[in-house]
Design a protein around this motif. Sequence first.
Motif, PDB file in Angstrom:
ATOM      1  N   HIS A 175      16.614   5.725   8.162  1.00  0.00           N
ATOM      2  CA  HIS A 175      15.599   6.725   8.472  1.00  0.00           C
ATOM      3  C   HIS A 175      15.277   6.805   9.952  1.00  0.00           C
ATOM      4  O   HIS A 175      14.683   7.782  10.410  1.00  0.00           O
ATOM      5  CB  HIS A 175      14.308   6.415   7.702  1.00  0.00           C
ATOM      6  CG  HIS A 175      13.631   5.159   8.138  1.00  0.00           C
ATOM      7  ND1 HIS A 175      14.060   3.917   7.740  1.00  0.00           N
ATOM      8  CD2 HIS A 175      12.564   4.943   8.954  1.00  0.00           C
ATOM      9  CE1 HIS A 175      13.278   2.989   8.279  1.00  0.00           C
ATOM     10  NE2 HIS A 175      12.372   3.575   9.012  1.00  0.00           N
ATOM     11  N   ASP A 176      15.662   5.800  10.750  1.00  0.00           N
ATOM     12  CA  ASP A 176      15.306   5.815  12.173  1.00  0.00           C
ATOM     13  C   ASP A 176      16.478   6.226  13.059  1.00  0.00           C
ATOM     14  O   ASP A 176      16.469   6.007  14.249  1.00  0.00           O
ATOM     15  CB  ASP A 176      14.793   4.442  12.616  1.00  0.00           C
ATOM     16  CG  ASP A 176      15.829   3.332  12.395  1.00  0.00           C
ATOM     17  OD1 ASP A 176      16.867   3.610  11.769  1.00  0.00           O
ATOM     18  OD2 ASP A 176      15.577   2.212  12.856  1.00  0.00           O
ATOM     19  N   SER A 186      14.333  13.203  10.342  1.00  0.00           N
ATOM     20  CA  SER A 186      13.235  13.221   9.391  1.00  0.00           C
ATOM     21  C   SER A 186      13.673  12.720   8.023  1.00  0.00           C
ATOM     22  O   SER A 186      14.525  13.330   7.369  1.00  0.00           O
ATOM     23  CB  SER A 186      12.684  14.641   9.261  1.00  0.00           C
ATOM     24  OG  SER A 186      11.824  14.746   8.159  1.00  0.00           O
ATOM     25  N   ALA A 188      11.734  12.705   5.479  1.00  0.00           N
ATOM     26  CA  ALA A 188      11.185  13.673   4.534  1.00  0.00           C
ATOM     27  C   ALA A 188      12.106  14.888   4.406  1.00  0.00           C
ATOM     28  O   ALA A 188      12.306  15.407   3.301  1.00  0.00           O
ATOM     29  CB  ALA A 188       9.788  14.110   4.966  1.00  0.00           C
ATOM     30  N   GLY A 189      12.668  15.314   5.526  1.00  0.00           N
ATOM     31  CA  GLY A 189      13.587  16.454   5.484  1.00  0.00           C
ATOM     32  C   GLY A 189      14.836  16.145   4.678  1.00  0.00           C
ATOM     33  O   GLY A 189      15.314  16.972   3.897  1.00  0.00           O
ATOM     34  N   ARG A 190      15.359  14.928   4.856  1.00  0.00           N
ATOM     35  CA  ARG A 190      16.558  14.551   4.106  1.00  0.00           C
ATOM     36  C   ARG A 190      16.219  14.383   2.628  1.00  0.00           C
ATOM     37  O   ARG A 190      17.021  14.704   1.757  1.00  0.00           O
ATOM     38  CB  ARG A 190      17.144  13.266   4.686  1.00  0.00           C
ATOM     39  CG  ARG A 190      17.668  13.445   6.114  1.00  0.00           C
ATOM     40  CD  ARG A 190      18.312  12.180   6.641  1.00  0.00           C
ATOM     41  NE  ARG A 190      19.433  11.771   5.815  1.00  0.00           N
ATOM     42  CZ  ARG A 190      20.627  12.373   5.817  1.00  0.00           C
ATOM     43  NH1 ARG A 190      20.819  13.412   6.592  1.00  0.00           N
ATOM     44  NH2 ARG A 190      21.584  11.934   5.052  1.00  0.00           N
ATOM     45  N   ALA A 223       6.155   8.920   4.710  1.00  0.00           N
ATOM     46  CA  ALA A 223       6.663  10.115   5.395  1.00  0.00           C
ATOM     47  C   ALA A 223       6.082  11.385   4.791  1.00  0.00           C
ATOM     48  O   ALA A 223       5.708  12.324   5.517  1.00  0.00           O
ATOM     49  CB  ALA A 223       8.195  10.138   5.327  1.00  0.00           C
ATOM     50  N   GLN A 227       2.552  14.337   5.857  1.00  0.00           N
ATOM     51  CA  GLN A 227       2.614  15.799   5.789  1.00  0.00           C
ATOM     52  C   GLN A 227       1.663  16.354   4.734  1.00  0.00           C
ATOM     53  O   GLN A 227       1.723  17.527   4.378  1.00  0.00           O
ATOM     54  CB  GLN A 227       4.055  16.242   5.503  1.00  0.00           C
ATOM     55  CG  GLN A 227       5.033  15.821   6.571  1.00  0.00           C
ATOM     56  CD  GLN A 227       6.467  16.225   6.259  1.00  0.00           C
ATOM     57  OE1 GLN A 227       6.727  16.933   5.294  1.00  0.00           O
ATOM     58  NE2 GLN A 227       7.406  15.798   7.095  1.00  0.00           N
TER      59      GLN A 227
END
Length: 295
Positions: A175-176, A186, A188-190, A223, A227
């Motif tokens: 994730h980083d 991101s 969250a995007g993935r 994550a 949002q």
Amino acid sequence: MLDRAKQTFYTDDIAIRRLDGGAPHPSHLTIRHTEVYRLRSVQSASVTHLEPRLGDVFLLGSLAHRMEIRARGEHVTIDPKELVIVRDPDVVISAEIPTDLVLAVSQSTVIRGMGLIPDVGPVLTRIPVNRMLAAPLNSALIQAFDLVDAGSGALDARVIDFLHLMSRGLIQLPHDTQTSEGAGVSVAGRARTLIAAAHTSPATTPTTIADALGVPLRTLQRAFAAQGTSVARELRAARGRTAHALLTAGSTAGHSAPLVARNSGFGSTASMRRALKELAASTGEDDEPLSPGTD
């Protein structure tokens, strides 16, 4: 165009030569801005980009057996659950057992959209793929290539969109991972890409999504919390949208509620009803598209 004397297949962009004596007859698909080829039962072959543009890269993956990739003095061995990015216009592929392989010719900008940094690093970069999506994507690609080989002509645009969506979630990264601009990819995007591709399976849960992304569940939850939402809520919303579409589409309108719930990824009709009510509230619609008496 096939040059039988040299056992080489030419397109406008690449030349594929069988070094094992077979004649190359690759199947071809265009998925958005990426040219994708399937080669059947290859034990040894070379691929050359005839007029590479700045930013062009190869993506290679095996559909069946382990294979070795060589380019500019480097070499890597990959399993079917891995891909390799090749930043060189000449590559040689070999395998101990003849295998079907997929070759994609793409631009760096497309690869970057998958969360990778294609402009830096070694000539060959081995990338683990998301095991949650690898099997269904391979199956979908094989079926699409088979349709093309059978003379079905251009594939439905919805099929191409589906393959594109699946491929965007294929790469498994921490994730980083950093982009070229220094911002973290991101998680969250993935995760949303995975949800969009796999929400119709009841087996898809926040835990399996976190596992597929290679991050702890708490990391994924944080994550989404940042949002103002949650993994479970996003998954429920995706299933609700699919259920709504199935209930209102002309071809599936009138299907039983249990069937629609199952095809949308819900474990029960009751959970589908709750999701449809949430969807109606969020979109401002007066009613969910499911009559109270439908079972």
